[in-house]
Design an enzyme around this catalytic site. Structure first.
Site, PDB file in Angstrom:
ATOM      1  N   LYS A 252      36.271  43.013  38.499  1.00  0.00           N
ATOM      2  CA  LYS A 252      36.926  43.193  39.772  1.00  0.00           C
ATOM      3  C   LYS A 252      37.416  44.781  40.359  1.00  0.00           C
ATOM      4  O   LYS A 252      37.852  45.143  41.519  1.00  0.00           O
ATOM      5  CB  LYS A 252      38.618  42.664  40.188  1.00  0.00           C
ATOM      6  CG  LYS A 252      38.580  41.096  40.063  1.00  0.00           C
ATOM      7  CD  LYS A 252      39.875  40.753  40.218  1.00  0.00           C
ATOM      8  CE  LYS A 252      39.923  39.113  39.959  1.00  0.00           C
ATOM      9  NZ  LYS A 252      39.320  37.854  40.758  1.00  0.00           N
TER      10      LYS A 252
ATOM     11  N   CYS B  49      42.223  29.938  44.525  1.00  0.00           N
ATOM     12  CA  CYS B  49      42.976  29.608  43.299  1.00  0.00           C
ATOM     13  C   CYS B  49      44.365  30.013  43.592  1.00  0.00           C
ATOM     14  O   CYS B  49      44.980  30.446  42.398  1.00  0.00           O
ATOM     15  CB  CYS B  49      42.421  30.313  42.076  1.00  0.00           C
ATOM     16  SG  CYS B  49      40.649  29.917  41.808  1.00  0.00           S
TER      17      CYS B  49
ATOM     18  N   HIS C  11      48.223  33.423  41.903  1.00  0.00           N
ATOM     19  CA  HIS C  11      46.803  32.741  41.857  1.00  0.00           C
ATOM     20  C   HIS C  11      47.236  31.866  40.614  1.00  0.00           C
ATOM     21  O   HIS C  11      48.066  32.024  39.755  1.00  0.00           O
ATOM     22  CB  HIS C  11      45.661  33.749  41.518  1.00  0.00           C
ATOM     23  CG  HIS C  11      45.673  34.572  40.599  1.00  0.00           C
ATOM     24  ND1 HIS C  11      44.498  35.068  40.077  1.00  0.00           N
ATOM     25  CD2 HIS C  11      46.601  34.990  39.818  1.00  0.00           C
ATOM     26  CE1 HIS C  11      44.437  35.771  39.054  1.00  0.00           C
ATOM     27  NE2 HIS C  11      45.910  35.859  38.913  1.00  0.00           N
TER      28      HIS C  11
ATOM     29  N   ASP D  61      50.497  41.074  36.903  1.00  0.00           N
ATOM     30  CA  ASP D  61      49.389  40.806  37.150  1.00  0.00           C
ATOM     31  C   ASP D  61      48.446  41.529  37.966  1.00  0.00           C
ATOM     32  O   ASP D  61      48.661  41.762  39.280  1.00  0.00           O
ATOM     33  CB  ASP D  61      49.269  39.367  37.559  1.00  0.00           C
ATOM     34  CG  ASP D  61      47.704  38.868  37.733  1.00  0.00           C
ATOM     35  OD1 ASP D  61      47.050  39.776  37.921  1.00  0.00           O
ATOM     36  OD2 ASP D  61      47.426  37.580  38.091  1.00  0.00           O
TER      37      ASP D  61
ATOM     38  N   GLN E 113      44.578  42.311  41.293  1.00  0.00           N
ATOM     39  CA  GLN E 113      44.063  42.827  42.349  1.00  0.00           C
ATOM     40  C   GLN E 113      44.301  44.237  42.950  1.00  0.00           C
ATOM     41  O   GLN E 113      44.316  44.630  43.888  1.00  0.00           O
ATOM     42  CB  GLN E 113      44.520  41.777  43.607  1.00  0.00           C
ATOM     43  CG  GLN E 113      44.089  40.300  43.417  1.00  0.00           C
ATOM     44  CD  GLN E 113      42.578  40.346  43.958  1.00  0.00           C
ATOM     45  OE1 GLN E 113      41.907  41.017  44.520  1.00  0.00           O
ATOM     46  NE2 GLN E 113      41.899  39.282  43.252  1.00  0.00           N
TER      47      GLN E 113
END
Lengths: 152, 417
Positions: B237, B375, B134, B211, B214
């Protein structure tokens, strides 16, 4: 605020599927390119204007985008053909204010005809640009904006 | 990976109805229709346990942290640091001193790009990202490379959404300073082989940032086992308040890094001539932090642990298999991203309708999905679509909600054809 208005009505779907005046115009007197980066809507509006009479004799468009932008542009071309430039600007103002929720055609006199179909878009502020792109591009063409229009 | 045709919806491993009762927004209606919330990849809803903990803290215990020696402040500092320990345990970090609080993943990646990047990435060096990042894990590295005269290299992605690891091998050189990839792609759901990526990067002498925006809400993370140098996450999230997140950073790597944002709390000593900096994590936490949000993050971790990450992963996997099977049966619908290892996310493309029209029409049925490029524009370009409609699931979603999504999508396809 009601959510249950039917935004995607038959008329809008029909104009999305079979857009009217959907072609390039060979001897256009005015044209403008407009983009809406959110949906990737990308249209060009062509006008044939009789400057002496101040009348929009013909309107057409090309391009691609979401159903709302396509139907809005198609209905706009249909609505404005043969109208005086001044009238076009009045309709632009009413339409623009209507999609922003600042003009209610159910309560005020208007010149919008079938275009009131797009009233439901005011529930989706992120998508009002889809409906108004055609109109901003039209005004850009009338004002001879050579750099084009972006809704961002 | 289970066979999609044999998904059992009987006896799910968690009590979904009981869980749903914890999330007040899930019983709301949108335009007279029950809300079906499938935009968990963008942000998750909050359970009472988090809402009430934040509310209780704000109304009874709120005080600044690390700045006072009165008891209100001592207590809130203790609670704040307890939350840091919870994050450390949640991510499998060796010590809580290796957890830095930031506003979320975006700020954490910017921290590393600015601090590590400014010191260790120089002209002629290389940074590697992937084609399915992203923007938060793309733009900071682009800006860094541009400023430093370094080269940004990109791991390509195969048609099924998996990274092409043979190509990654070729990209690594002795000039690679850092490899930054996601654990789970937000646009496709691909679970990337981050352990292998890390091992190879280390063999080439590069550092690694994963990262985890998610992944942290959906699967067990063990940064010690992965051996990455940085691992970032966003609280909102994972059922915590917005405005809080952070990262794990290996102490020996962070100790060599200069501050990113400067101000109070990140200093050892300040005179008008010179300032010496505190050790990590304080070095990277200038200013008064979002205290209540940190307390909420701790409560969210407690909540997740209460259900159990293994069960969450298993249940969400069954949702994915169920949804994949349902949507695969629909003519004119394409699922973008079919990696073997995949998180509970379905990126949907209809031949007949623009993604934004789909989203607005689904909304009229009370179904909330994200539409757009997520994104992740380079990912969309790679797969030749302008945008997709993304259904991203959480443990509070039900099979019936996916039935409703499938029915609504069929209606839309019929409408537009």
């Amino acid at each position: 605020m009601s959510y249950d208005n039917e935004l995607y009505q038959q008329v809008i779907l029909d104009h999305n599927r079979k857009p009217r005046n959907f072609h390039e115009m060979e001897n256009a007197t005015h044209s403008c390119h407009g983009i809406n980066p959110l949906c990737g809507d990308d249209i060009t509006v062509y006008l044939k204007v009789d400057e002496d009479e101040g009348v929009v004799e013909d309107v057409s468009f090309t391009g691609s985008g979401c159903a709302i932008s396509k139907a809005s542009t198609s209905l706009m071309t249909h609505h404005l053909k043969g109208k005086k430039i001044d009238e076009c600007r009045v309709v632009f103002n009413e339409f623009h204010k209507m999609v922003l929720g600042e003009f209610d055609p159910e309560k005020q006199d208007h010149h919008l005809g079938k275009l009131t179909l797009f009233q439901g878009i005011r529930e989706y502020p992120s998508r009002t640009k889809c409906a108004s792109l055609a109109w901003h591009t039209l005004v850009g063409a009338l004002d001879k904006k050579t750099e084009g229009i972006s809704t961002e | 990976m289970g066979d999609a045709n044999t998904v059992s919806t009987e006896n799910p491993c968690i009590d979904v109805d009981k869980i749903r009762a914890d999330f007040p927004v899930l019983s709301k209606e949108i335009g007279g229709k029950p809300l079906i919330y499938l935009d968990n990849g963008a942000t998750t809803q909050k359970p009472w346990q988090v809402i009430n903990r934040v509310s209780q803290f704000d109304s009874e215990e709120y005080g600044t942290v690390r700045r006072g020696s009165y008891r209100l402040c001592e207590n809130s500092t203790r609670l704040y640091e307890e939350a840091r320990q919870k994050v450390a345990d949640f991510l499998g970090a060796p010590t809580c001193h290796e957890i830095v609080f930031t506003s979320g993943t975006t700020q954490a990646i910017n921290l590393v790009a600015h601090s590590f990047g400014r010191k260790f990435v120089n002209t002629g060096d290389e940074v590697i990202i992937s084609n399915i990042e992203h923007h938060a894990n793309t733009v900071p590295w682009q800006v860094l490379c541009e400023e430093k005269g370094a080269t940004l290299k990109v791991i390509p992605v195969a048609d099924n959404g998996e990274l092409i690891m043979e190509e990654y091998d070729k990209l690594l050189t002795d000039k690679t300073r850092i490899v930054a990839v996601n654990h789970v792609s937000n646009a496709l759901g691909t679970i990337n082989p981050i352990k292998e990526i890390t091992r190879k990067a280390h063999a080439a002498g590069a550092k690694v940032l994963i990262d985890g925006a998610q992944s942290t809400p959906h699967m067990k993370v063990d940064v010690k086992n992965i051996d990455c140098d940085f691992y970032t996450f966003s609280g909102h999230k994972m059922y915590a308040p917005s405005g809080i997140g952070g990262m794990f950073g290996k102490m020996e790597v962070m100790e060599a890094m200069p501050p990113y944002v400067t101000g109070g709390d990140m200093i050892m000593q300040v005179t008008l001539e010179k300032t010496t900096y505190a050790k990590p994590p304080a070095r990277f936490e200038a200013g008064t932090p979002p205290i209540s949000q940190v307390i909420g993050l701790g409560a969210a971790i407690d909540y997740i642990n209460g259900i159990g990450m293994d069960k969450i992963f298993e249940y969400e996997k069954s949702l994915l298999d169920y949804g994949t099977r349902l949507l695969s049966d629909i003519d004119g619908l394409r699922i973008i991203g079919n990696a073997k290892e995949k998180a509970a996310l379905l990126s949907i493309y209809l031949e007949s309708a623009h993604p934004h029209d789909i989203i607005t029409m689904l909304d009229q049925d009370g179904i909330a999905l994200r539409g757009g490029h997520h994104c992740a524009q380079p990912t969309m370009i790679r797969f030749g679509v302008p945008a997709t409609a993304r259904a991203s699931m959480a443990f509070y979603n039900k099979y019936e909600e996916l039935d409703a999504l499938a029915e609504s999508l069929k209606k839309i396809i019929k409408f537009f054809s």
